[in-house]
Design a protein around this motif. Structure first.
Motif, PDB file in Angstrom:
ATOM      1  N   ASP A  11      29.806 -67.342-111.036  1.00 43.17           N
ATOM      2  CA  ASP A  11      29.083 -66.434-110.138  1.00 43.17           C
ATOM      3  C   ASP A  11      29.081 -65.055-110.806  1.00 43.17           C
ATOM      4  OD1 ASP A  11      28.677 -66.564-106.674  1.00 43.17           O
ATOM      5  OD2 ASP A  11      28.278 -64.736-107.821  1.00 43.17           O
ATOM      6  N   PHE A  13      28.979 -62.271-109.247  1.00 43.31           N
ATOM      7  CA  PHE A  13      29.753 -61.325-108.439  1.00 43.31           C
ATOM      8  C   PHE A  13      31.245 -61.675-108.520  1.00 43.31           C
ATOM      9  CE2 PHE A  13      25.694 -60.146-106.924  1.00 43.31           C
ATOM     10  CZ  PHE A  13      25.824 -58.878-106.394  1.00 43.31           C
ATOM     11  N   SER A  14      32.041 -60.728-109.019  1.00 40.49           N
ATOM     12  CA  SER A  14      33.478 -60.985-109.189  1.00 40.49           C
ATOM     13  C   SER A  14      34.152 -61.240-107.849  1.00 40.49           C
ATOM     14  CB  SER A  14      34.142 -59.803-109.895  1.00 40.49           C
ATOM     15  OG  SER A  14      34.006 -58.624-109.121  1.00 40.49           O
ATOM     16  N   THR A  15      33.618 -60.612-106.776  1.00 38.83           N
ATOM     17  CA  THR A  15      34.222 -60.807-105.451  1.00 38.83           C
ATOM     18  C   THR A  15      34.056 -62.269-105.009  1.00 38.83           C
ATOM     19  OG1 THR A  15      32.152 -59.954-104.540  1.00 38.83           O
ATOM     20  CG2 THR A  15      33.996 -58.440-104.634  1.00 38.83           C
ATOM     21  N   MET A  16      32.867 -62.835-105.217  1.00 41.74           N
ATOM     22  CA  MET A  16      32.628 -64.219-104.801  1.00 41.74           C
ATOM     23  C   MET A  16      33.449 -65.192-105.645  1.00 41.74           C
ATOM     24  SD  MET A  16      31.420 -66.359-102.766  1.00 41.74           S
ATOM     25  CE  MET A  16      30.415 -65.372-101.669  1.00 41.74           C
ATOM     26  N   ASP A  56      26.856 -70.524-108.714  1.00 39.06           N
ATOM     27  CA  ASP A  56      25.837 -69.760-108.005  1.00 39.06           C
ATOM     28  C   ASP A  56      24.487 -70.114-108.645  1.00 39.06           C
ATOM     29  OD1 ASP A  56      24.614 -67.765-106.478  1.00 39.06           O
ATOM     30  OD2 ASP A  56      25.149 -66.158-107.865  1.00 39.06           O
ATOM     31  N   ALA A  87      22.811 -68.171-102.200  1.00 37.64           N
ATOM     32  CA  ALA A  87      22.104 -67.561-101.069  1.00 37.64           C
ATOM     33  C   ALA A  87      20.682 -68.109-100.962  1.00 37.64           C
ATOM     34  CB  ALA A  87      22.067 -66.048-101.242  1.00 37.64           C
ATOM     35  N   LYS A 108      25.171 -69.605 -98.844  1.00 36.03           N
ATOM     36  CA  LYS A 108      25.984 -68.435 -98.478  1.00 36.03           C
ATOM     37  C   LYS A 108      25.321 -67.707 -97.313  1.00 36.03           C
ATOM     38  CE  LYS A 108      27.296 -67.469-103.289  1.00 36.03           C
ATOM     39  NZ  LYS A 108      26.976 -66.600-104.429  1.00 36.03           N
ATOM     40  N   PRO A 109      26.047 -67.152 -96.353  1.00 31.53           N
ATOM     41  CA  PRO A 109      27.504 -67.215 -96.242  1.00 31.53           C
ATOM     42  C   PRO A 109      27.954 -68.573 -95.716  1.00 31.53           C
ATOM     43  CG  PRO A 109      26.584 -66.000 -94.392  1.00 31.53           C
ATOM     44  CD  PRO A 109      25.433 -66.375 -95.265  1.00 31.53           C
ATOM     45  N   PHE A 110      29.124 -69.018 -96.176  1.00 31.53           N
ATOM     46  CA  PHE A 110      29.606 -70.341 -95.795  1.00 31.53           C
ATOM     47  C   PHE A 110      30.971 -70.217 -95.120  1.00 31.53           C
ATOM     48  CE2 PHE A 110      30.634 -69.345-100.189  1.00 31.53           C
ATOM     49  CZ  PHE A 110      32.019 -69.461-100.182  1.00 31.53           C
TER      50      PHE A 110
ATOM     51  N   THR B  81      35.917 -54.669-101.208  1.00 29.61           N
ATOM     52  CA  THR B  81      36.121 -56.109-101.073  1.00 29.61           C
ATOM     53  C   THR B  81      37.335 -56.567-101.885  1.00 29.61           C
ATOM     54  OG1 THR B  81      33.769 -56.417-100.715  1.00 29.61           O
ATOM     55  CG2 THR B  81      34.991 -58.358-101.350  1.00 29.61           C
ATOM     56  N   HIS B  82      37.433 -56.059-103.111  1.00 27.19           N
ATOM     57  CA  HIS B  82      38.600 -56.417-103.933  1.00 27.19           C
ATOM     58  C   HIS B  82      39.898 -55.919-103.279  1.00 27.19           C
ATOM     59  CE1 HIS B  82      37.027 -58.563-107.302  1.00 27.19           C
ATOM     60  NE2 HIS B  82      36.138 -57.628-107.583  1.00 27.19           N
ATOM     61  N   LEU B  85      40.713 -58.265-100.534  1.00 31.83           N
ATOM     62  CA  LEU B  85      41.226 -59.527-101.079  1.00 31.83           C
ATOM     63  C   LEU B  85      42.657 -59.353-101.596  1.00 31.83           C
ATOM     64  CD1 LEU B  85      38.004 -60.801-102.921  1.00 31.83           C
ATOM     65  CD2 LEU B  85      39.001 -61.724-100.832  1.00 31.83           C
ATOM     66  N   GLN B 145      29.743 -59.066 -99.633  1.00 31.34           N
ATOM     67  CA  GLN B 145      29.528 -58.164-100.772  1.00 31.34           C
ATOM     68  C   GLN B 145      28.565 -58.795-101.780  1.00 31.34           C
ATOM     69  OE1 GLN B 145      30.640 -57.857-104.295  1.00 31.34           O
ATOM     70  NE2 GLN B 145      29.642 -55.859-104.284  1.00 31.34           N
ATOM     71  N   LEU B 147      26.244 -61.088-100.976  1.00 31.31           N
ATOM     72  CA  LEU B 147      24.920 -61.183-100.346  1.00 31.31           C
ATOM     73  C   LEU B 147      24.228 -59.823-100.270  1.00 31.31           C
ATOM     74  CD1 LEU B 147      25.824 -63.726 -97.558  1.00 31.31           C
ATOM     75  CD2 LEU B 147      24.601 -64.154 -99.667  1.00 31.31           C
TER      76      LEU B 147
END
Lengths: 129, 215
Positions: A11, A13-16, A56, A87, A108-110, B81-82, B85, B145, B147
């Motif tokens: 992905d 996005f590092s957050t995902m 993703d 998404a 997403k969102p899941f 967000t990080h 987490l 974040q 999305l």
């Protein structure tokens, strides 16, 4: 056995990536590698150290669908379980992904429940097949 | 034309050349007049659509500022967000081990005694397990974040395209850039690095400034 499965989470996005990795750890899968797009994922996949790919779709460089096609086009990875977590929610896209050989599709969102169900279902069908 | 025909008929080479040359000059002149009219019309059109200093300012400042603002929003949501987490990762094992400890302790107690303590330990186990489950849901909710980031990235691409179009228009109109007038009382919202000017960096700056004003 479950914890020995080697996952690759792709992905941009590092957050995902972190969310999915943490979730897999909660489920007992502690062997999780990460990549930020198809281009960086492909060499890892080709090295043969991945048992389950979660990717993703919309990513710069190489999108998830292209990565899926590369995977399916490689005899060594033809049967690698691939779960798309994206998404992209248009019916024709889901159909396109299915035709390209995806094993599961999560929009997403899941929820934790959905992601767990899809992973379990794919692993069960792998074990049966 | 008749003169040209005559010169051709009598093989008067110099007159023929002269007449052809005159014709060419006349044609070039009308072409130039046409071009001048066209460019004037374009300039009028640009003026009519107010492609003036406001457009230039949009191209040179407002649009790049909007791009920076979006980048900053993306960075802020990513950082937050990080951070969330981080805290989930630190808290989840605490809930897990508390639930586990409560279970172990309850199992060591005599069935016929310590009823209150056993009930309490059962409650602790149940509530810490619910906490653990809730933390998983909080973690998954952080997917916002990704999305919102994808949507912002789409808008950012659009802004870059608009920026290049406006930049071209500003060049064509050749007007000077005049910064937009800021009305008194305009609020600017959160500080955006690279955009906001003359802002404080943190609370210490605010305190220093306030103290400097004798408050």
């Amino acid at each position: 056995m479950a914890s020995s499965i080697r996952f690759l989470v792709v992905d941009d996005f590092s957050t995902m990536r972190r969310i999915i990795k943490n979730f897999l750890t909660d489920l007992g899968y502690t062997n999780v590698a990460e990549a930020d797009d198809g281009k960086t994922a492909l060499p890892v996949l080709k090295s043969g150290v991945v048992d389950f790919l979660i990717t993703d779709w919309n990513m710069p460089g190489m999108p998830g669908l292209e990565l899926l096609k590369e995977v399916r086009g490689d005899p060594a990875m033809k049967k690698l379980p691939v779960l798309l977590v994206t998404a992209e929610a248009k019916r024709e896209q889901i159909v396109e992904a299915a035709q390209a050989g995806v094993n599961g599709y999560v929009v997403k969102p899941f929820t934790a429940q959905t992601l767990k169900e899809k992973i379990d279902k794919i692993l069960a069908s792998q074990a049966a097949g | 034309m008749a003169r040209l025909n005559h010169a051709y008929a009598v093989a008067d080479e110099s007159t023929f050349e002269q007449l052809v040359n005159d014709l060419y000059i006349e044609r070039e002149h009308s072409l130039r007049t046409g071009l001048a009219k066209l460019s004037q019309a374009l300039a009028d059109a640009l003026a009519k659509f107010q492609l003036d200093s406001r457009i230039a300012a949009l191209a040179a400042k407002d649009i790049p500022d909007a791009r920076l603002r979006l980048d900053h929003v993306l960075k802020m949501t990513e950082d937050a967000t990080h951070r969330t987490l981080d805290l989930i990762e630190q808290t989840a094992p605490i809930a897990e081990s508390t639930a586990n400890d409560a279970r172990i302790l309850a199992s060591t107690l005599d069935d016929r005694s310590h009823n209150d303590i056993r009930r309490f330990l059962g409650d602790v186990q149940g509530s810490t397990e619910r906490m653990r489950a809730n933390l998983t849901e909080v973690m998954l909710a952080q997917g916002f974040q990704d999305l919102t980031g994808q949507i912002l990235n789409g808008i950012r691409t659009l802004i870059v395209e608009v920026e290049s179009v406006l930049d071209e228009l500003a060049k064509i109109s050749g007007v000077e850039i005049r910064p937009p007038r800021i009305e008194a009382g305009t609020l600017h919202g959160p500080t955006v690095p690279g955009v906001s000017t003359n802002t404080v960096v943190n609370q210490d700056d605010v305190d220093d400034l306030i103290a400097g004003l004798g408050i």
